[in-house]
Each structure stands twice: as C-alpha cells, then as structure tokens.
Design a protein around this motif. Structure first.
Motif, PDB file in Angstrom:
ATOM      1  N   LEU A  43       0.831  -1.204   0.000  1.00  0.00           N
ATOM      2  CA  LEU A  43       0.000   0.000   0.000  1.00  0.00           C
ATOM      3  C   LEU A  43       0.869   1.258   0.000  1.00  0.00           C
ATOM      4  N   VAL A  44       1.825   1.332   0.923  1.00  0.00           N
ATOM      5  CA  VAL A  44       2.702   2.505   1.009  1.00  0.00           C
ATOM      6  C   VAL A  44       3.564   2.618  -0.241  1.00  0.00           C
ATOM      7  N   GLY A  45       4.040   1.481  -0.747  1.00  0.00           N
ATOM      8  CA  GLY A  45       4.829   1.515  -1.974  1.00  0.00           C
ATOM      9  C   GLY A  45       4.056   2.128  -3.125  1.00  0.00           C
ATOM     10  N   GLY A  46       2.797   1.723  -3.278  1.00  0.00           N
ATOM     11  CA  GLY A  46       1.974   2.290  -4.345  1.00  0.00           C
ATOM     12  C   GLY A  46       1.748   3.784  -4.176  1.00  0.00           C
ATOM     13  N   LEU A  47       1.493   4.206  -2.943  1.00  0.00           N
ATOM     14  CA  LEU A  47       1.250   5.629  -2.673  1.00  0.00           C
ATOM     15  C   LEU A  47       2.498   6.463  -2.961  1.00  0.00           C
ATOM     16  N   LEU A  48       3.657   6.006  -2.511  1.00  0.00           N
ATOM     17  CA  LEU A  48       4.884   6.788  -2.678  1.00  0.00           C
ATOM     18  C   LEU A  48       5.324   6.837  -4.137  1.00  0.00           C
ATOM     19  N   VAL A  49       5.212   5.730  -4.842  1.00  0.00           N
ATOM     20  CA  VAL A  49       5.603   5.723  -6.253  1.00  0.00           C
ATOM     21  C   VAL A  49       4.690   6.640  -7.062  1.00  0.00           C
ATOM     22  N   SER A  50       3.388   6.571  -6.808  1.00  0.00           N
ATOM     23  CA  SER A  50       2.436   7.405  -7.555  1.00  0.00           C
ATOM     24  C   SER A  50       2.585   8.882  -7.207  1.00  0.00           C
ATOM     25  N   ALA A  51       2.938   9.180  -5.960  1.00  0.00           N
ATOM     26  CA  ALA A  51       3.110  10.583  -5.569  1.00  0.00           C
ATOM     27  C   ALA A  51       4.291  11.219  -6.289  1.00  0.00           C
ATOM     28  N   ASP A  52       5.296  10.418  -6.654  1.00  0.00           N
ATOM     29  CA  ASP A  52       6.466  10.917  -7.386  1.00  0.00           C
ATOM     30  C   ASP A  52       7.021  12.173  -6.711  1.00  0.00           C
ATOM     31  N   ILE A  53       7.339  12.049  -5.430  1.00  0.00           N
ATOM     32  CA  ILE A  53       7.782  13.184  -4.621  1.00  0.00           C
ATOM     33  C   ILE A  53       9.072  13.774  -5.186  1.00  0.00           C
TER      34      ILE A  53
END
Length: 489
Positions: A169-179
C-alpha cells in the motif's frame, strides 16, 4: 535469568525506569515492534515499484528479480546467526547496531545510481534486517511473562502480517506521488527518518538483556546453513525469468546435498555437548516441530498471494501503482482490527480461535476467486473489497496464534536461537511462495491471468484448509509457567 515486572508496576513507572530495572515497558514493546516493522515491510514494498525501477535504471528482468531476491536471501540466511549474536553480545546492543546499518543501507538504496548498486545495498539491507529482527522476539521472551508475553508475541505476528500488506500500500502511494520527481526512491528513503526516531527512543527505553548461557557462533553450521539457503532460493527466484538454465538445476541439487551435510554436522555437534546453530533437540520440542511446519506452510501461501495479487492488479487489470496499493487496503484494515482482538480471543478459545481464523480466511479467498474469475476482465476494486476484508480478518487470527505457539516451549536462554529459527522459516516460506507458486502464475498468466490467479489461490486455500485441521496438533495454551504464555485450553 529473565527479569520481569508485574504489568501494573511496569505501567506505573516511566519507560526508562522500567528499562533500568531490567523490564520492558509497554512503550518499549511498541518501539521494538516499530523496529521490526520496517525490515518486514521492505520485503514487500518493492513489488509495486519494480516497473518504475525498470524505467529509471534500465534493469533487466533478472536484475529486477535480484532486487527482491538479494534482500530475501541475505535476510533468511543470517537470521539464526542474528539471534545467536544477540544472546551472546546483548540484544539491545545488536538491535541498535543493526538498526543503524539498516538505516544507512536504506539511504544507499534510495540514492542508488545504478541497478548494481541497488542490488548490493539491498543485500546489506537484508543482512542488517536479519541481525535486527530476532532481538525483538528474544527481548519479549526474556523480559515478559504470562499474559504480557502472550500479547507481545501475538502482536509481533500481527505486525509481520500488517507490514507485508502495508508495504504494498505505502509503496503504491509513494511511487504514484512521485515526490520531487524521485519516482521509486522514497520507498527506501522513508526508512531513514522513521528508523532514526526508533533508534533514539529505543536506546533509552529498551533494557539490556543477554542469555545467561551464551554459546559460540558455530561457524561451520552458519556457513553451511547460509550456503544451503542461498543455493535453494537463488535458482528458485531467478529460474523463471532466465528460462531455467542448467546452473539453476545444479544449484538446487547442491542445496539438497548441503542440507544433508548441515543436518549431519549439527547433530554431531550436539552429541559432543555443543549447541549448534540449529540444535536438533530444540527443533524436536512439540511447539517448534509442529508450529514451524505450519508457519512455513502459511508463509508460502501468504508470500505467493501478495506477489500474484500485485501482478494481477497492475498487469492484468492495468491499474497504476497507486490503485495497486489501494487494492490491498481492505485486507490491511481488517488484518489490523483482527490483530487488536486476536490475543484476547486466542487466550479465551485457544486453538479453536486459530481454526476459526483459518476457516474465515478460506471463505474470503474462495469468494475472491469467484469475483475475479466471473468478472474478468471487468473486475473493480470495490468488488474485491469484501472478500479481501474477510480474508484479512481471518488470517490475522491464524498468523498471531502460530507465532505465539511456536515459542511456547522454548527455554528462555535459547530465546534468541528459537526466534531466529522461527523468522528464518517464515522468511524462507515467503521466498518459496514467490518462487514456486509465483512461477506457476507467471507461466499461466501469459494465456489467462484470471485462471492463473485462481490456480495459485486454490493452492493457497488447500494450505489454509490443512492448517485449519492441523492446529489441533499444536500444544495447548495451558497454565502459566516460567517459559509459557498464559491462555485457556
């Protein structure tokens, strides 16, 4: 000798005062679990980031597999050694040193300029995780007793499962956020601030403990065991992507020979009065011999599920990394809620709670397969949410109960060794699930993704069904003793 404090007294004192007296405050339990959460999460967090890593670093299929396999093999191969080092050098010291190493390795992963550097840093991550994790269970085993120990062990089992689910879940959120345009890199860099917070607090509130009867390192057993796991897991992980070249089959054959040699040498060492890396007498304890088989089987199914579910969502349903991570949220939520109540239910209903959890998980997985096969290729995440939630709630009970039962008969002074063996079997099962059932999925998904997913889940359901019956063979959760958690039969 274990130093324990009554729950009321521990709760009334400050965490630092409890640590100074040799006990473990509930806040200390939380931070030890937080320290364990990061390495477990990192095994799964890369699943949804592999496409981004491929695009960024131009990695080959086998190199992408090594990003996961390098971590998993180092982790599994050194866990028992990590437990023994904690017993000998002090669990708090080893925990803190390993946490520093894990934070540094995470930073190296996040800033890796090439895939080769990333793979090397992941191996270091896995090695430091192997030194860190056993100290958590061994500290619980040494400083807690009765209901407090039972709750802590159950919470560790719950933390393991939650970390696996939250990782994707966190991996998907962080990758999609492209910080800041960093793409996949934050999935590793996030470990740095969290790890430093745990490091600073744990240094103040975790007591210094070690075994009253520390034993040697057993260099021959350590080398042979690590070689056996490496020879087995590397070809199983890499074989499919490389087309199963001759060397993969040769390594599997070598693993069998090395395993036999390891067993003979460890048995001879124990007969000489030594305590080998994997003491055969420890493995013959009822809780270990029966519980470890069940933990291995459960982990094979769980590891396979997390791998094929991520691929089914992203490659089969063409969801992005964000939706791939969000898809698992219902399972994560019910796993967390179930984990909160699991210790209480297990203490009240004993082995029956584990069987009930297995049956509930089985029902959830069966419903999920029906939803996927009937609705394919137009399956929405909402359609999968109810069966995923049901499966998550059921497996939280089974997961927590298995971890609690395995260490029930282990003597306190062998807590580090027992913890290392337990987590090694868990980690090896996760890797085997990805390697074996993941290979079955990849072969069938080329023709029909839905049927490939169903095939793997039928295999997992068969495992869960056997566990639902097999928990009757576990030792009863009986009256309290110096080494056994309290629970009703």
């Amino acid at each position: 000798m274990a130093v324990t404090l009554p729950a009321r007294r521990a709760g009334a004192m400050s965490p630092r005062a409890v640590a100074r007296s040799g006990g473990l405050h509930p806040v200390g339990v939380f931070f030890l679990l937080a320290g364990a959460f990061l390495p477990i999460m990192d095994f799964f967090i890369t699943n949804v980031a592999l496409p981004s890593i491929d695009t960024s670093l131009h990695a080959s299929a086998s190199e992408l597999e090594l990003v996961i396999a390098g971590y998993g093999v180092a982790y599994a191969a050194l866990l028992v050694l990590g437990g023994r080092l904690g017993d000998r050098l002090g669990r708090r010291h080893v925990f803190l040193a390993a946490l520093v190493g894990f934070v540094v390795a995470s930073g190296l992963c996040g800033f890796a300029p090439t895939v080769g550097v990333l793979i090397a840093a992941r191996i270091v991550q896995g090695a430091t995780a192997a030194l860190l994790i056993p100290q958590v269970l061994a500290t619980f085993h040494h400083t807690l007793e009765h209901d407090r120990k039972a709750r802590a062990l159950a919470l560790y089992g719950a933390t393991s499962g939650i970390a696996a689910v939250v990782g994707q879940l966190v991996g998907g959120l962080l990758v999609s956020a492209d910080i800041a345009g960093a793409s996949w890199r934050p999935i590793f860099l996030v470990n740095v601030p969290i790890g430093l917070i745990v490091l600073v607090v744990a240094a103040r509130i975790v007591p210094h403990t070690r075994s009253d009867h520390p034993v040697g390192i057993d260099l021959p057993g350590t080398v042979l065991f690590a070689a056996t796991l490496t020879a087995l897991l590397v070809p199983l992980t890499e074989g499919h992507s490389l087309g199963w070249p001759w060397w993969t089959w040769t390594m599997i054959a070598v693993a069998v020979v090395l395993g036999a040699i390891t067993f003979v040498i460890e048995r001879r060492a124990e007969r000489r009065g030594e305590i080998p890396l994997l003491p055969p007498s420890l493995l013959r304890l009822p809780s270990m011999s029966r519980g470890l088989v069940m933990v291995l089987a459960f982990s094979i199914g769980f590891g396979a599920f997390m791998f094929v579910f991520a691929l089914t969502i992203q490659d089969g349903l063409h969801a992005d990394a964000l939706h791939g991570g969000l898809a698992i949220l219902p399972m994560a939520a019910l796993f967390f809620l179930g984990s909160v109540f699991a210790p209480r239910f297990i203490s009240r209903f004993g082995r029956g709670a584990l069987s009930a959890g297995a049956i509930i998980q089985l029902a959830g997985l069966a419903a999920l397969v029906v939803v996927v096969v009937r609705g394919w290729p137009h399956v929405s995440l909402w359609d999968m949410a109810p069966p995923l939630a049901l499966a998550g709630g059921g497996q939280s009970m089974l997961f927590a109960g298995l971890f609690r039962s395995v260490l029930a008969d282990v003597p306190t002074h062998l807590g580090g060794i027992g913890s290392g063996v337990l987590i090694t079997l868990q980690q090896s099962g996760l890797a085997l699930g990805v390697a074996v059932l993941g290979t079955v999925y990849l072969a069938q998904a080329q023709h029909n993704t839905a049927h490939a997913f169903a095939t793997v889940e039928v295999a997992q359901m068969a495992i869960i069904a056997l566990l639902a019956i097999g928990v009757a063979a576990l030792p009863r959760f009986t009256t309290p003793s110096a080494n056994t958690p309290t629970a009703d039969a």
